[in-house]
Design a protein around this motif. Sequence first.
Motif, PDB file in Angstrom:
ATOM      1  N   ASP A 231       0.996  12.040  -3.579  1.00 43.69           N
ATOM      2  CA  ASP A 231       0.515  10.712  -3.976  1.00 43.69           C
ATOM      3  C   ASP A 231      -0.654  10.293  -3.090  1.00 43.69           C
ATOM      4  N   GLN A 232      -1.471   9.361  -3.616  1.00 41.71           N
ATOM      5  CA  GLN A 232      -2.730   9.081  -2.950  1.00 41.71           C
ATOM      6  C   GLN A 232      -2.577   8.509  -1.542  1.00 41.71           C
ATOM      7  N   ARG A 233      -1.611   7.624  -1.372  1.00 41.48           N
ATOM      8  CA  ARG A 233      -1.477   7.036  -0.022  1.00 41.48           C
ATOM      9  C   ARG A 233      -1.113   8.121   0.993  1.00 41.48           C
ATOM     10  N   LEU A 235      -1.680  11.288   0.762  1.00 46.66           N
ATOM     11  CA  LEU A 235      -2.845  12.162   0.903  1.00 46.66           C
ATOM     12  C   LEU A 235      -3.824  11.586   1.923  1.00 46.66           C
ATOM     13  N   ARG A 236      -4.132  10.299   1.757  1.00 48.23           N
ATOM     14  CA  ARG A 236      -5.093   9.640   2.654  1.00 48.23           C
ATOM     15  C   ARG A 236      -4.584   9.584   4.087  1.00 48.23           C
ATOM     16  N   ASN A 263      -3.746  17.687  -7.156  1.00 49.07           N
ATOM     17  CA  ASN A 263      -3.330  16.751  -8.211  1.00 49.07           C
ATOM     18  C   ASN A 263      -4.042  17.040  -9.534  1.00 49.07           C
ATOM     19  N   PHE A 272     -12.354  13.230  -7.344  1.00 48.19           N
ATOM     20  CA  PHE A 272     -11.719  12.305  -6.403  1.00 48.19           C
ATOM     21  C   PHE A 272     -11.964  12.726  -4.957  1.00 48.19           C
ATOM     22  N   THR A 273     -11.611  13.959  -4.633  1.00 54.76           N
ATOM     23  CA  THR A 273     -11.735  14.335  -3.216  1.00 54.76           C
ATOM     24  C   THR A 273     -13.204  14.529  -2.799  1.00 54.76           C
ATOM     25  N   VAL A 277     -13.940  10.363  -2.237  1.00 56.67           N
ATOM     26  CA  VAL A 277     -13.458  10.241  -0.856  1.00 56.67           C
ATOM     27  C   VAL A 277     -14.513  10.736   0.147  1.00 56.67           C
ATOM     28  N   THR A 724      -3.641   1.566  -1.681  1.00 53.05           N
ATOM     29  CA  THR A 724      -4.245   2.108  -2.909  1.00 53.05           C
ATOM     30  C   THR A 724      -4.694   0.969  -3.828  1.00 53.05           C
ATOM     31  N   ASN A 727      -7.929   0.039  -2.143  1.00 52.20           N
ATOM     32  CA  ASN A 727      -8.736   1.218  -1.887  1.00 52.20           C
ATOM     33  C   ASN A 727      -9.382   1.133  -0.494  1.00 52.20           C
TER      34      ASN A 727
END
Length: 758
Positions: A231-233, A235-236, A263, A272-273, A277, A724, A727
């Motif tokens: 999940d994004q959180r 991942l970050r 993902n 995305f990455t 990001v 998220t 952002n």
Amino acid sequence: MSNSWLVRFFAVGMVCLSLGLCGTNVANAQGARPAVAQATPLQPWMDATLDADARADRMIHEMTLDEKIQLVHGAGWGVLRAGTPVAAGHNGGAGFVAGIARLHLPDLNLADSAVGVRMAAPESRYATLLPSVIGMAASWDPEAAFLYGSVIGRELRAQGYNMSIGGGVDLIREPRNGRNFEYASEDPILAGVMVGQIARGVQSNHVMGDIKHYAVNDQETGRNILNAVLDQRSLRETDLLAFQIAITMAHPAGVMCAYNHINGDYACENDFTLNQVLKRDWGFKGFVLSDWGGTHSTVKAALAGLDMDQPGDDNFFSDPLKQAVVDGKVPQARLDDMVHRIVRSMFANGVIDQPPMPRSVVDPFRGRDDAQKIEEESIVLLQNTGGILPIAAAKTKSIAIIGGHADVGVLSGGGSAQVDAPGGNAIDPGPGSSPWGKAIYFPSSPMRFIREQAAAGTKITYDAGSDPAQAAKAAASAQVAIVFVTQWMTEGQDSATLSLPDKQDDLVGAVAAANSNTIVVLETGGPVSMPWAGRVKGIVESWYPGIGGGEAIANILFGRVNPSGKLPVTFAATENDLPHPHVTGLTERTGNNGADAGGGRERVRTRPVEFPVDYNVEGMAVGYRWFQEKNLKPLFPFGFGLSYTHFAYSNLKVDADAKRVSFELRNTGAQAGDEIAEVYVMLPTSVGEPFRKLAGWKRVSLAAGASQTVEVAIDPLYLSIYSTEKNAWVRPSGEFLIEVGGSSAELPLRQSVRLATR
Ligand code: BGC
């Protein structure tokens, strides 16, 4: 001559040397107009008073479409694959991009250089083997990491390279990952800081640096097909945070995108990455290059943010990209952006103004000394029952050395991080390169240095350790037994278990039963289980120790150097305690490369089928955080390591904004030593992260009996979570618990602070 004229004169002169064009008729040699013959008008991008972006813009303005396309892909597998053509100007490394002579843009020569420069031997060159990256990270010493990178940069430069493709910062989520020796830590902050410093060290030599494999390339099994799901959180806050720290600290020229999907999308065509990001959120100004064969499309990859296809013979970024630009499927501005990123990085790192001088000579002695110094800070003393270490030379009459080829050398890691051993594999000498797929030992014999440090007349024997009964006999007849155990790891292959291979657990068990003074020295790529830990007195983790390893190990064993390393990863007691008790996708049938490997015992070839690796199982709870959350006791915890002295912590002070903590550290023992003081933070319970996280540390040298007030700054980022919804990183409000001590599992100082949201 005015200063700026001088600068320009030398800039042009250096380029002419690097291209080998001085005094020649470039029009004849290159089919282009004379490049150097006329001193004026000076090509406008050679004005070194301009910044890198302005210089790049000026040069790109002059480029044709074909020249631009030439810069965004490599020239093929070259020396990496037998029978593949090797481009003129290729320096013998993994990658080559042809420059543009008429514009004075040099070729790019890229070399794998994770733990030293790869593929030196076929060119009759020498390269220093440094300790593994995970070992360097065990020093927790940013200066050692910078030194590490500068050894690599120095030797790349001396060998004619202008770009490194080392810099692995993938998080150690999977302790059986074959490439953990190339990575730094399970903790994103430790990993990011140490690898960022390596890249800074590389680039301090006017060699372009790289950070890889972006991102979540956390296991080798199925690396070309797996889909990392997270999940994004999380991942970050984990895998991406390590990259964020390293990249914003070092401003590397390159970021290498990984083989796997993240993902759903391949890492090299992942909007995305890459776009969102890396380039938007982190403001990365360098270029994204694909891992070798990691590009899978033209338009999708170009639009998602890939800037260079390597090695380039898959034809995604050559004619097809040109056609896509002509057809308007990839905007001209995107191609110009790719080229700008490459050329501005070359200017920014000085590879145009101060190009490497090919065929200068690496200094092997300086490299060896640097490697040994780093290793001495990296070795971790894990157990020292009854103070068996340091070995008291005067009282020790006989030592049995057993196993690990400790009579001749130390182990290195395999794959594209393999450095060629001077004189060939120390256990099977012969000239030439060190082949893929073989465990390579370097000629740094621990036994030789143990013999040097033992008292005159001490009986020292060596037993290969292949027969436990025989080894036990050798151990029984000596006062002290030192068993060297090894775990060879390599790119392209994970270990199925945490156990030492080749029944070495039985070997240690047999030796320990025969001699109550048994010391085990580990040479491993990462964490291993140790079912015999309670039966031996000393345990020393030396990782892959590098070319100065034999002497560094002996210096620790005999106390010439006081051990100071701390574990950058958790050592689990058993795989059952891991979030993934089995490496996902690794079965006997699939072998290590996933479904198509055909390397398993059944030799079944099936079509590669993408499979998910569900990292949401642990999410943010990577490594030591998982052990806390699940209340599991590891064999040895993250941040743990012993010294021959002791340290006491007191008097913690945390400033009102938790930006700075201070405390007293005292060396309470009888000898000087270095302590790595660690600061952890537990965020307010409302954020749902029920574990402490590393927030800072300091390596402190203290004489016997001395004390010092230690200050550690805490980056506000490390007190934040990734929202998220917004952002953005947000510092939550509530009670923050700050803890300080010498290991993640032993933190004598603690204080809470209440902070408002920000
Ligand atoms: C590896 C990269 C390496 C490249 C070139 C790939 O297999 O994953 O780390 O830089 O090969 O050798």
